[in-house]
Motif scaffolding. Structure first.
Motif, mmCIF file in Angstrom:
data_model
loop_
_atom_site.group_PDB
_atom_site.id
_atom_site.type_symbol
_atom_site.label_atom_id
_atom_site.label_comp_id
_atom_site.label_asym_id
_atom_site.label_seq_id
_atom_site.Cartn_x
_atom_site.Cartn_y
_atom_site.Cartn_z
ATOM 1 N N LEU A 1 100.276 74.864 -2.851
ATOM 2 C CA LEU A 1 101.364 74.636 -3.802
ATOM 3 C C LEU A 1 102.470 73.845 -3.121
ATOM 4 O O LEU A 1 102.926 74.175 -2.040
ATOM 5 C CB LEU A 1 101.927 75.971 -4.302
ATOM 6 C CG LEU A 1 103.160 75.830 -5.191
ATOM 7 C CD1 LEU A 1 102.794 75.315 -6.563
ATOM 8 C CD2 LEU A 1 103.916 77.127 -5.282
ATOM 9 N N LEU A 2 102.877 72.763 -3.783
ATOM 10 C CA LEU A 2 103.941 71.924 -3.261
ATOM 11 C C LEU A 2 104.959 71.815 -4.387
ATOM 12 O O LEU A 2 104.746 71.112 -5.356
ATOM 13 C CB LEU A 2 103.357 70.552 -2.931
ATOM 14 C CG LEU A 2 103.994 69.761 -1.817
ATOM 15 C CD1 LEU A 2 104.024 70.557 -0.536
ATOM 16 C CD2 LEU A 2 103.235 68.474 -1.627
ATOM 17 N N GLY B 1 106.106 66.930 -6.962
ATOM 18 C CA GLY B 1 105.407 67.991 -6.236
ATOM 19 C C GLY B 1 104.399 68.710 -7.113
ATOM 20 O O GLY B 1 103.245 68.890 -6.737
ATOM 21 N N LEU B 2 104.858 69.100 -8.325
ATOM 22 C CA LEU B 2 103.947 69.819 -9.223
ATOM 23 C C LEU B 2 102.772 68.924 -9.606
ATOM 24 O O LEU B 2 101.629 69.368 -9.663
ATOM 25 C CB LEU B 2 104.691 70.286 -10.466
ATOM 26 C CG LEU B 2 105.697 71.409 -10.222
ATOM 27 C CD1 LEU B 2 106.397 71.776 -11.513
ATOM 28 C CD2 LEU B 2 105.007 72.636 -9.631
ATOM 29 N N HIS B 3 103.072 67.682 -9.865
ATOM 30 C CA HIS B 3 102.023 66.738 -10.236
ATOM 31 C C HIS B 3 100.970 66.676 -9.123
ATOM 32 O O HIS B 3 99.783 66.811 -9.368
ATOM 33 C CB HIS B 3 102.651 65.362 -10.455
ATOM 34 C CG HIS B 3 101.685 64.369 -11.028
ATOM 35 N ND1 HIS B 3 101.964 63.037 -11.113
ATOM 36 C CD2 HIS B 3 100.456 64.526 -11.544
ATOM 37 C CE1 HIS B 3 100.934 62.409 -11.649
ATOM 38 N NE2 HIS B 3 100.004 63.285 -11.925
ATOM 39 N N ILE C 1 101.739 63.009 -18.956
ATOM 40 C CA ILE C 1 102.718 64.083 -19.120
ATOM 41 C C ILE C 1 103.695 64.107 -17.948
ATOM 42 O O ILE C 1 104.908 64.185 -18.129
ATOM 43 C CB ILE C 1 101.996 65.446 -19.238
ATOM 44 C CG1 ILE C 1 101.215 65.503 -20.555
ATOM 45 C CG2 ILE C 1 103.007 66.599 -19.158
ATOM 46 C CD1 ILE C 1 100.250 66.649 -20.650
ATOM 47 N N PHE C 2 103.143 63.984 -16.750
ATOM 48 C CA PHE C 2 104.028 64.044 -15.581
ATOM 49 C C PHE C 2 104.913 62.810 -15.462
ATOM 50 O O PHE C 2 106.032 62.897 -14.985
ATOM 51 C CB PHE C 2 103.224 64.265 -14.300
ATOM 52 C CG PHE C 2 103.007 65.717 -14.011
ATOM 53 C CD1 PHE C 2 104.021 66.462 -13.423
ATOM 54 C CD2 PHE C 2 101.837 66.346 -14.371
ATOM 55 C CE1 PHE C 2 103.846 67.807 -13.184
ATOM 56 C CE2 PHE C 2 101.653 67.693 -14.140
ATOM 57 C CZ PHE C 2 102.667 68.431 -13.550
ATOM 58 N N LEU C 3 104.374 61.694 -15.918
ATOM 59 C CA LEU C 3 105.201 60.480 -15.880
ATOM 60 C C LEU C 3 106.448 60.705 -16.735
ATOM 61 O O LEU C 3 107.576 60.408 -16.319
ATOM 62 C CB LEU C 3 104.405 59.286 -16.398
ATOM 63 C CG LEU C 3 105.162 57.962 -16.336
ATOM 64 C CD1 LEU C 3 105.393 57.556 -14.892
ATOM 65 C CD2 LEU C 3 104.431 56.858 -17.082
#
Ligand SMILES: Nc1ncnc2c1ncn2[C@@H]1O[C@H](COP(=O)(O)OP(=O)(O)OP(=O)(O)O)[C@@H](O)[C@H]1O
Ligand SMILES: [Mg+2]
Lengths: 444, 229
Positions: free
Chosen positions: A399-400, A44-46, A298-300
């Motif tokens: 925002l998710l 979600g943040l990604h 980073i998100f990975l």
């Protein structure tokens, strides 16, 4: 034994101890839901960050600030960019070195003029709210908020804004802008003496509203032809005057340099190659694609970490499955003995028990996934509300916090099945080892 | 049909140091022909069940080999033996060995399910076999809802359902009263005559022993004599 018969057999067996089945499925479902919801925060943040980044920037767009050991980007550079492989368009913009007045009927605006190379803007797909891009000479496009800079002539400067900083409605231009003629007034200073020149321009388009709420665009996009006219009048590059703050442009500078240059790639795949070539050539660039690559990495890592933690919950649930299956094997040992005696292949016995643990895992995965989607929905629904009440401030747009893509569901269900099959292996193996004679003598 | 060649078997009891070896079967050899009903008699503890379990593949003999239908079954792996049993051997046990959570029908159907027969054929075959043993109307009863004789007939139906050429029985009449025993024996005779099924029956019972074509007596793990009738 056919798979269908094995499956029926398993379902019959499971019915015999419904509460145990329920508890085991529940534990697995909680594990799966935990895994999915936890990892969904990473996803979600990604997604939120990427979509925020892309809101007003195209992935195919590369901004070029300048070049090492060079004054600025010149036509030579532009030609080089345009001839690069995979480049769709190269846009370049400059600010006029003075702030002209634009007179429209009874209203006047004192705003920036942006010199724009329209042919390349057309190729780069310049987005308009209405109208079209200029084709003929003296045609201009205005920024989305241009009207707000148009003030009625003779307005009392003190009454221009109310106490809250909003513009006085009486002074605002409300008519349609399209196809209106304006007079663009530029000045020249010679020995402290000011001379004016007006150029008649026509508004043919209004630029699209900037993607970000806070962005404010009230400038006017003028063509390079209009710039030439201004330069001829002032005799200075970009029509600079002493009035222009910070406009210490080198009057002797003979070559045009560009402030804002953007390269547009044909497609996303080309961007990386273009970025690399440009960087190798010593250009200073900013590309969202570059940025995104780092963010993606980073998100990975974050997602892998979250999935790993979530998997631990599943491993704990799998202990329950192991227990249930071991108990099932023990309970059914006499039946297993009889089945082996009348000719059931050990492989069949093993398959039945593996199928049973897989079935439990699958049920857990299905219910867990449903719960996870529900929780994710509730989280996304309540987070803006919580932020609102806690910080008295609206949550960031779009925002998710939790997002469950198909891939995450597949990964989680996959991990769940893997873990449950694995935990069912040993009990299944044990089932095949049941001694026929002992079982038939009820010695187990 | 069955060839038993120089079978030796001993059980080991106890842990490593205190291990004692109990020899049970010594140099057992005999043959059984197709279509015969052979009874095995002998004192309690003489090794009858052990012999039958070796022929069934539930125990591997210490030495020697068993051939069934020219297949050396003592060489088969556990899985291969299981498939072999499914194809060639039916079992009748003293205490029936029915699966308590399954109905009579499901118990009889089970071997066919293991064979992978399709459902329609399977149901039909199961029903036919239950009719053959006269239990069609009890098909939905669980074993606990059947009398001993009925349970034994279910177990016979389960043995018959795959059409085996050979049926092994360890004291099939042991849990039955004498009337039921008589009708069971008559049924065995009928199956032998109509379908040519070979029977190998362990028994204590004089009556059962006399009813067969031939009797093999085991004394102290040896085949003492073969009594031909
Ligand atoms: N699993 C085993 N472990 C150790 N000894 C065993 C085992 N099974 C049987 N025996 C021994 O082998 C011998 C033969 O037993 P078996 O069951 O074959 O006798 P049987 O002839 O069938 O007797 P019965 O007529 O009472 O059924 C017995 O002395 C028994 O104690
Ligand atoms: Mg015995």
């Amino acid at each position: 034994m056919t798979f269908k018969d094995q499956f029926k057999f398993v379902r019959q067996n499971l019915k015999k101890n419904k509460s145990r089945l329920f508890m085991t499925v529940l534990a697995t479902a909680i594990g799966v839901a935990f895994l999915i919801v936890l990892a969904s925060v990473g996803f979600g943040l990604h997604k939120s960050i990427i979509s925020d980044m892309m809101q007003n920037q195209l992935v195919t767009q590369v901004e070029i600030y300048g070049k090492e050991d060079s004054q600025g980007l010149t036509n030579e550079d532009i030609t080089y960019f345009e001839e690069m492989e995979g480049v769709e368009a190269v846009t370049r913009r400059n600010e006029l070195a003075q702030m002209p007045f634009f007179h429209l009927d009874d209203y006047t605006s004192n705003t920036n003029a942006i010199v724009t190379h329209f042919p390349s803007e057309i190729k780069a797909d310049f987005k308009l709210a209405s109208g079209r891009l200029p084709e003929g000479e003296n045609e201009v496009v205005v920024g989305y908020h241009f009207t707000e800079s148009l003030i009625k002539n003779g307005a009392n400067p003190e009454k221009l804004y109310d106490d809250e900083g909003n513009i006085n409605e009486d002074y605002v231009y409300t008519d349609d802008l399209l196809n209106k003629e304006m007079d663009m007034e530029v000045i020249k200073l010679t020995d402290g003496k000011e001379t004016k020149k007006t150029i008649s321009v026509k508004i043919v388009g209004i630029a699209e509203k900037p993607a970000r709420d806070w962005a404010y665009e009230e400038h006017v996009f003028i063509s390079e032809e209009i710039l030439q006219e201004v330069e001829q009048f002032t005799g200075v590059m970009r029509g600079a005057t002493e009035m222009y703050e910070g406009g210490e442009l080198d009057a002797n500078q003979s070559e045009e340099v560009y402030d804002y240059v953007k390269v547009y790639a044909n497609n996303v795949q080309e961007v990386e190659g273009i970025n690399k070539t440009l960087e190798d050539k010593g250009y200073m660039i900013y590309s969202i694609a570059n940025e995104m690559k780092q963010i993606n990495v980073i998100f990975l890592i974050m997602k892998i970490g979250l999935i790993f933690i979530g998997t631990i919950a599943l491993i704990i649930a799998s202990i329950g499955i192991y227990n249930t299956m071991t108990m099932a094997v023990t309970e059914r040992a006499p039946d297993i003995g009889i089945m082996k005696a009348i000719g059931a292949h050990p492989r069949t016995i093993k398959n039945i028990f593996l199928l049973e643990s897989t079935y439990i895992g699958l049920l857990g995965a299905i219910f867990g996934t449903i719960v996870a989607y529900g929780v994710s929905f509730l989280v996304n629904l309540s987070v803006p509300f919580i932020i609102q009440t806690a910080f008295d401030e609206a949550a960031p747009e779009g925002l998710l916090l939790s997002y469950i893509p198909w891939s995450l569901t597949l990964i989680s269900v996959g991990i769940c099945l893997l873990v449950t099959v694995f935990s069912g292996l040993r009990p299944a193996k044990r089932a095949t080892k049941v001694d026929v004679l002992k079982a038939m003598r009820r010695e187990l | 049909m069955i060839e038993v060649n120089k079978i030796y078997h001993s059980f080991e009891i106890g842990k490593k140091e205190k291990k004692t070896v109990i020899p049970v079967l010594k140099d057992v050899s005999f043959q059984i022909n197709k279509g015969e009903i052979v009874s095995i008699v002998g004192k309690s503890g003489s090794g009858k069940s052990t012999l039958l379990n070796i022929i069934s593949g539930f125990i591997k003999p210490t030495e020697g080999e068993v051939k069934i239908n020219n297949q050396t079954v003592t060489e088969l792996s556990e899985g291969e033996f299981a498939s072999f049993r499914l194809q060639h051997i039916g079992f009748i046990f003293q205490n029936f060995q029915l699966i308590p959570s399954m109905t009579a029908f499901q118990n009889v159907e089970l071997p066919l399910t293991f064979k992978g027969m399709n459902e329609k054929e399977r149901k039909q075959k199961t029903l036919e076999t239950l009719e053959r043993v006269g239990l069609a109307e009890f098909k939905d009863h669980y074993p606990s809802e059947l009398s001993g004789g009925q349970q034994q007939r279910v177990s016979i139906a389960r043995a018959l359902v795959v059409n085996p050429p050979l049926i092994l029985a360890d004291e099939p009449t042991g849990s039955l009263d004498s009337d039921t025993e008589k009708s069971l024996l008559a049924f065995i005779k009928q199956l032998n005559e109509e379908l040519g099924i070979t029977f190998l029956i362990i028994t204590h019972d004089e009556e059962v022993a006399e009813f067969g074509h031939r009797t093999i007596e085991i004394v102290d793990g040896h085949v003492l004599e073969e009594v031909a009738k």
